[in-house]
Design a protein around this motif. Structure first.
Motif, PDB file in Angstrom:
ATOM      1  N   GLY A  50       1.119  -1.235  -0.283  1.00  0.00           N
ATOM      2  CA  GLY A  50       0.182   0.212   0.286  1.00  0.00           C
ATOM      3  C   GLY A  50       0.924   1.393   0.029  1.00  0.00           C
ATOM      4  N   LYS A  51      -0.319   1.983  -0.192  1.00  0.00           N
ATOM      5  CA  LYS A  51       0.820   3.275   0.087  1.00  0.00           C
ATOM      6  C   LYS A  51       0.387   4.864   0.783  1.00  0.00           C
ATOM      7  CE  LYS A  51       2.342   7.522  -3.125  1.00  0.00           C
ATOM      8  NZ  LYS A  51       2.688   7.551  -4.012  1.00  0.00           N
ATOM      9  N   HIS A  68       5.722  -2.740   1.969  1.00  0.00           N
ATOM     10  CA  HIS A  68       5.475  -3.969   2.135  1.00  0.00           C
ATOM     11  C   HIS A  68       5.462  -4.544   2.897  1.00  0.00           C
ATOM     12  CE1 HIS A  68       6.407  -2.604  -2.374  1.00  0.00           C
ATOM     13  NE2 HIS A  68       7.150  -1.381  -1.979  1.00  0.00           N
ATOM     14  N   LEU A  69       4.318  -5.038   3.993  1.00  0.00           N
ATOM     15  CA  LEU A  69       4.368  -6.216   4.129  1.00  0.00           C
ATOM     16  C   LEU A  69       5.916  -6.980   5.164  1.00  0.00           C
ATOM     17  CD1 LEU A  69       2.606  -6.501   7.187  1.00  0.00           C
ATOM     18  CD2 LEU A  69       1.795  -8.296   5.512  1.00  0.00           C
ATOM     19  N   GLY A  82       8.272  -3.030   5.068  1.00  0.00           N
ATOM     20  CA  GLY A  82      10.183  -2.545   3.784  1.00  0.00           C
ATOM     21  C   GLY A  82       8.365  -1.072   3.285  1.00  0.00           C
ATOM     22  N   ILE A  83       9.524  -0.198   3.553  1.00  0.00           N
ATOM     23  CA  ILE A  83       9.033   1.352   3.376  1.00  0.00           C
ATOM     24  C   ILE A  83      10.369   1.796   2.117  1.00  0.00           C
ATOM     25  CG2 ILE A  83       9.646   3.792   4.292  1.00  0.00           C
ATOM     26  CD1 ILE A  83       7.952   2.450   7.056  1.00  0.00           C
ATOM     27  N   THR A  93      14.962   4.235   2.376  1.00  0.00           N
ATOM     28  CA  THR A  93      14.563   3.002   2.707  1.00  0.00           C
ATOM     29  C   THR A  93      14.784   2.528   3.542  1.00  0.00           C
ATOM     30  OG1 THR A  93      16.566   1.947   1.946  1.00  0.00           O
ATOM     31  CG2 THR A  93      15.443   3.483  -0.152  1.00  0.00           C
ATOM     32  N   GLY A  94      13.745   1.913   4.585  1.00  0.00           N
ATOM     33  CA  GLY A  94      14.438   0.930   5.506  1.00  0.00           C
ATOM     34  C   GLY A  94      13.340  -0.611   5.819  1.00  0.00           C
TER      35      GLY A  94
END
Length: 252
Positions: A50-51, A68-69, A82-83, A93-94
């Motif tokens: 999702g966003k 992202h799960l 994940g982001i 990112t992380g």
């Protein structure tokens, strides 16, 4: 395989299938994002992908993020994503996880901040520009308290301020840490004459944060003239700069 076991497997599979299509916003609220002071203007997508747009942390604007799960984290009672983040202040990112007791962790992070838009940065840094890159294994919070941090910070601020500080400075870098509940990002450098430049950025979730800088050691006449213009004041033999927001969050 007996009928009871088959029925159980079907029920589990059906539940997982429903969860995969559950709205992202529902999952984040159930995971306690609101209790951690995190809000957003809109949430698109499902639990798995999702966003979020216009994210804020206790009133501080963060930006947008694709999530992202990481399903394996659910087995330990944590919601982990994940982001990929983008915002006015930079990009990064992380892996972000939320757990019981208002615990929030950022792991495997790589963040590039544009200091022009960073409120905590000194005005002379905002005017000259510069970037701050932080990378590391983890930063852990409980509520608004920083518990533990491991990572490195690097910046090109001194390269952008050669007109003020002069040439010949070493790479500006430091190791992240937690101090009195705040995340501290230290940066240090020295030039060939032995002059030292130390800076500390402080980030407090839901708080104002701050910026400190100190120039010490042999200080040339050029620096003695330039540093006061940049907002530094004399403290013994050193020159210091401190920034704290006004009560409403505006620069002093």
């Amino acid at each position: 395989m007996n009928r009871s076991l088959l029925l159980l497997l079907l029920l589990v599979g059906f539940s997982i299938g429903l969860a995969a299509f559950a709205p992202l916003e529902t999952a984040l609220r159930m995971g306690g994002a609101n209790r951690l002071g995190i809000s957003w203007a809109s949430a698109e997508g499902t639990v798995f992908d999702g966003k979020l747009t216009a994210i804020e942390n206790r009133g501080t604007r963060i930006g947008d993020a694709d999530l992202h799960l990481k399903p394996a984290a659910l087995l330990t009672g944590r919601l982990k994503y994940g982001i990929e983040w983008t915002g006015e202040d930079g990009r990064g990112t992380g892996e972000l996880s939320a757990g019981l007791g208002n615990r929030l962790s950022l792991t495997k992070y790589d963040i590039d901040l544009d200091l022009v838009h960073l409120e905590q940065a000194a005005r002379w840094i905002q005017q000259s520009g510069g970037r701050l890159v932080v990378r590391g294994s983890h930063i852990r919070f409980k509520g608004n308290q920083c518990l533990d941090a491991k990572g490195t910070a690097q910046s090109d601020v001194l390269d952008r301020n050669r007109d003020i500080l002069g040439p010949g400075w070493s790479e500006m870098r430091g190791e992240l840490r937690c101090e009195n509940g705040s995340l501290v990002v230290p940066l240090e450098s020295a030039n060939s004459s032995g002059t030292q430049f130390r800076a500390l950025l402080r980030f407090a979730p839901g708080g104002p944060g701050g910026f400190e800088a100190r120039v010490s050691g042999p200080i040339s006449r050029e620096l003695m003239f330039a540093l006061p213009i940049a907002g530094f004041t004399l403290d013994g033999r050193d020159y210091v700069y401190n920034y704290l927001p006004a009560p409403q969050g505006n620069p002093t």
